[in-house]
Scaffold this motif. Structure first.
Motif, mmCIF file in Angstrom:
data_model
loop_
_atom_site.group_PDB
_atom_site.id
_atom_site.type_symbol
_atom_site.label_atom_id
_atom_site.label_comp_id
_atom_site.label_asym_id
_atom_site.label_seq_id
_atom_site.Cartn_x
_atom_site.Cartn_y
_atom_site.Cartn_z
ATOM 1 N N ASP A 1 0.863 -1.180 0.000
ATOM 2 C CA ASP A 1 0.000 0.000 0.000
ATOM 3 C C ASP A 1 0.905 1.238 0.000
ATOM 4 O OD1 ASP A 1 -1.693 2.107 0.509
ATOM 5 O OD2 ASP A 1 -2.731 1.132 2.175
ATOM 6 N N PRO A 2 0.760 2.142 -0.983
ATOM 7 C CA PRO A 2 1.622 3.332 -1.016
ATOM 8 C C PRO A 2 1.602 4.146 0.272
ATOM 9 C CG PRO A 2 0.446 3.112 -3.080
ATOM 10 C CD PRO A 2 -0.132 2.076 -2.155
ATOM 11 N N SER A 3 0.483 4.126 0.979
ATOM 12 C CA SER A 3 0.414 4.893 2.225
ATOM 13 C C SER A 3 1.325 4.305 3.304
ATOM 14 C CB SER A 3 -1.025 4.953 2.738
ATOM 15 O OG SER A 3 -1.490 3.649 3.084
ATOM 16 N N GLY A 4 1.819 3.089 3.080
ATOM 17 C CA GLY A 4 2.752 2.475 4.020
ATOM 18 C C GLY A 4 4.204 2.606 3.586
ATOM 19 N N MET A 5 4.456 3.460 2.589
ATOM 20 C CA MET A 5 5.808 3.649 2.063
ATOM 21 C C MET A 5 6.354 5.029 2.421
ATOM 22 S SD MET A 5 5.382 2.340 -1.863
ATOM 23 C CE MET A 5 4.780 0.709 -2.315
ATOM 24 N N ILE A 6 7.654 5.061 2.682
ATOM 25 C CA ILE A 6 8.371 6.325 2.838
ATOM 26 C C ILE A 6 9.591 6.272 1.922
ATOM 27 C CG2 ILE A 6 9.663 7.829 4.393
ATOM 28 C CD1 ILE A 6 7.963 6.856 6.679
ATOM 29 N N PHE A 7 9.805 7.340 1.161
ATOM 30 C CA PHE A 7 10.949 7.439 0.262
ATOM 31 C C PHE A 7 11.873 8.553 0.737
ATOM 32 C CE2 PHE A 7 7.656 5.453 -2.268
ATOM 33 C CZ PHE A 7 8.341 4.488 -2.996
ATOM 34 N N THR A 8 13.174 8.292 0.655
ATOM 35 C CA THR A 8 14.131 9.309 1.062
ATOM 36 C C THR A 8 15.430 9.150 0.286
ATOM 37 O OG1 THR A 8 15.135 10.396 2.993
ATOM 38 C CG2 THR A 8 15.163 7.986 2.957
ATOM 39 N N ALA B 1 7.497 11.347 1.251
ATOM 40 C CA ALA B 1 8.903 11.573 0.912
ATOM 41 C C ALA B 1 9.460 12.627 1.851
ATOM 42 C CB ALA B 1 9.045 12.030 -0.532
ATOM 43 N N ALA B 2 10.690 12.409 2.313
ATOM 44 C CA ALA B 2 11.292 13.354 3.252
ATOM 45 C C ALA B 2 12.805 13.310 3.163
ATOM 46 C CB ALA B 2 10.841 13.039 4.686
ATOM 47 N N LEU C 1 14.200 12.909 8.691
ATOM 48 C CA LEU C 1 13.593 11.659 9.151
ATOM 49 C C LEU C 1 14.276 11.157 10.423
ATOM 50 C CD1 LEU C 1 12.869 9.601 5.902
ATOM 51 C CD2 LEU C 1 11.207 10.479 7.546
ATOM 52 N N GLN C 2 15.555 11.453 10.564
ATOM 53 C CA GLN C 2 16.226 11.094 11.813
ATOM 54 C C GLN C 2 15.659 11.911 12.970
ATOM 55 O OE1 GLN C 2 20.541 10.684 11.882
ATOM 56 N NE2 GLN C 2 20.576 10.659 9.645
ATOM 57 N N LEU C 3 15.337 13.174 12.711
ATOM 58 C CA LEU C 3 14.794 14.027 13.771
ATOM 59 C C LEU C 3 13.391 13.585 14.177
ATOM 60 C CD1 LEU C 3 15.878 17.548 12.456
ATOM 61 C CD2 LEU C 3 17.031 16.118 14.153
ATOM 62 N N TYR C 4 12.643 13.040 13.214
ATOM 63 C CA TYR C 4 11.255 12.632 13.457
ATOM 64 C C TYR C 4 11.079 11.161 13.062
ATOM 65 C CZ TYR C 4 10.850 17.711 13.420
ATOM 66 O OH TYR C 4 11.025 19.049 13.664
ATOM 67 N N ARG C 5 11.970 10.320 13.561
ATOM 68 C CA ARG C 5 12.004 8.944 13.073
ATOM 69 C C ARG C 5 10.800 8.106 13.480
ATOM 70 N NH1 ARG C 5 16.582 9.571 16.318
ATOM 71 N NH2 ARG C 5 16.604 8.452 18.307
ATOM 72 N N ARG C 6 9.993 8.562 14.439
ATOM 73 C CA ARG C 6 8.797 7.807 14.811
ATOM 74 C C ARG C 6 7.822 7.704 13.639
ATOM 75 N NH1 ARG C 6 8.745 4.468 18.847
ATOM 76 N NH2 ARG C 6 6.470 4.705 18.934
ATOM 77 N N VAL C 7 7.956 8.601 12.654
ATOM 78 C CA VAL C 7 7.059 8.553 11.493
ATOM 79 C C VAL C 7 7.294 7.304 10.660
ATOM 80 C CG1 VAL C 7 8.533 9.772 9.820
ATOM 81 C CG2 VAL C 7 6.051 10.034 9.699
ATOM 82 N N THR C 8 8.454 6.652 10.831
ATOM 83 C CA THR C 8 8.766 5.440 10.068
ATOM 84 C C THR C 8 8.193 4.177 10.710
ATOM 85 O OG1 THR C 8 10.871 4.968 11.210
ATOM 86 C CG2 THR C 8 10.944 6.504 9.340
ATOM 87 N N VAL D 1 16.499 3.627 12.569
ATOM 88 C CA VAL D 1 15.107 3.156 12.479
ATOM 89 C C VAL D 1 15.036 1.631 12.473
ATOM 90 C CG1 VAL D 1 14.364 5.258 11.301
ATOM 91 C CG2 VAL D 1 15.011 3.246 9.951
ATOM 92 N N ARG D 2 16.170 0.978 12.735
ATOM 93 C CA ARG D 2 16.168 -0.485 12.848
ATOM 94 C C ARG D 2 15.239 -0.890 13.992
ATOM 95 N NH1 ARG D 2 21.455 -2.180 14.890
ATOM 96 N NH2 ARG D 2 22.278 -1.654 12.817
#
Length: 308
Positions: free
Chosen positions: A29-36, A58-59, A64-71, A95-96
């Motif tokens: 599902d694209p809504s479950g994807m993050i691109f960086t 996309a970020a 993304l490190q600052l707001y890594r909970r989004v992953t 984010v491991r």
């Protein structure tokens, strides 16, 4: 750079066929994807975001490190041609256990990024073997992320597409004293970013990129009539076309780059080829033998220090 542009004619269809046989991420599902990614790879990440209808996120990798909970519970696709960009590797590590899966999109399967991530999509393209501004690596990245969003189209028209782009670039007459501003919305904005990067790297000239809607709100007041304004509308984009028309009628040095097909991936490749040939042709007119960033050894070393 010229060699890499021409290599794309054969390399991209072959890579697209390989991607078409890869079913690992077919039903995500694209809504479950993050691109960086960084640089050109950030532009390709934004392309994926817009191609998905803004469902995929996309970020910037540092943010993304600052707001890594989004992953959390998302599949994170990290694009890096070399696989060595330190911020990307740090993000993958941090984010491991948080991201559902970390997927490296890289040309180097033995890179630190590939080794850290859970899975790999290897970029395949014919490089020139010489350090140059990103061309084939960018188009391969576009196809890789696009294949995660939708089925790739047949790429049987690339030769004609590339030839038309070369002819368009030869005919284009930019203002010799003007800086560059690339303007677009959606996919056009991601290409505007890429275009500005090519002017920086290839020519060493000032270049900016902007959203179509934002241009009239403030930046318009700092534009000079000598500025080269290039409006990128790979798909149906009436707002960008209208902005081009109005500024042209008011004496600005403006050009419109449109795609000639409804397929957004093919339209993107059409505009991409024009951007690449624009940089190449201007470099020839300036008498350059190599990309400016390659010859500026001091800044190249500084760039490597900041990136790696």
């Amino acid at each position: 750079m010229e060699e890499e542009i021409h290599n794309q004619i054969e390399d991209l269809p072959a890579f697209a066929n390989e991607l078409g046989r890869d079913h690992r991420f077919r039903h995500l599902d694209p809504s479950g994807m993050i691109f960086t990614g960084s640089g050109d790879s950030f532009a390709s990440s934004l392309f994926a975001h817009y191609l998905s209808g803004m469902q995929a996120f996309a970020a910037d990798p540092f943010e993304l490190q600052l707001y890594r909970r989004v992953t959390k519970n998302k599949t994170l696709f990290i694009t890096s041609v070399s696989g060595k960009t330190i911020t990307n590797v740090q993000l993958a590590k941090r984010v491991r256990g948080l991201a559902k899966k970390r997927v490296a999109i890289t040309a180097n399967p033995r890179s630190p990024l590939a080794k850290e991530c859970d899975d790999l999509i290897q970029l395949r393209y014919g490089g020139s073997g010489i350090l140059t501004s990103g061309t084939a690596s960018f188009s391969a990245s576009l196809l890789a992320v696009a294949s995660l969003i939708r089925q790739l189209p047949k790429l049987d028209s690339l030769l004609a597409m590339e030839r038309r782009s070369a002819e368009w670039a030869r005919r284009l007459r930019v203002h010799p004293r003007g800086s560059f501003l690339f303007v677009g919305s959606g996919i056009g904005y991601s290409l505007a970013m890429y275009a500005a990067f090519k002017i920086h790297e290839m020519l060493g000239l000032p270049a900016q990129y902007q959203h179509t809607e934002q241009l009239g709100h403030s930046q318009l007041f700092s534009l000079e009539k000598t500025n080269n304004l290039l409006f990128l509308a790979p798909s149906s984009d009436k707002k960008t076309s209208e902005m081009f028309r109005v500024l042209s009628k008011n004496g600005f040095h403006a050009y419109l780059l449109k795609g000639g097909t409804r397929d957004p991936i093919l339209a993107t490749l059409q505009v991409m080829f024009r951007i690449q040939h624009l940089a190449l042709n201007l470099g020839r007119k300036m008498g350059l033998q190599e990309c400016t960033f390659v010859t500026d050894k001091k800044r190249l070393a500084l760039s490597s220090r900041l990136i790696y």
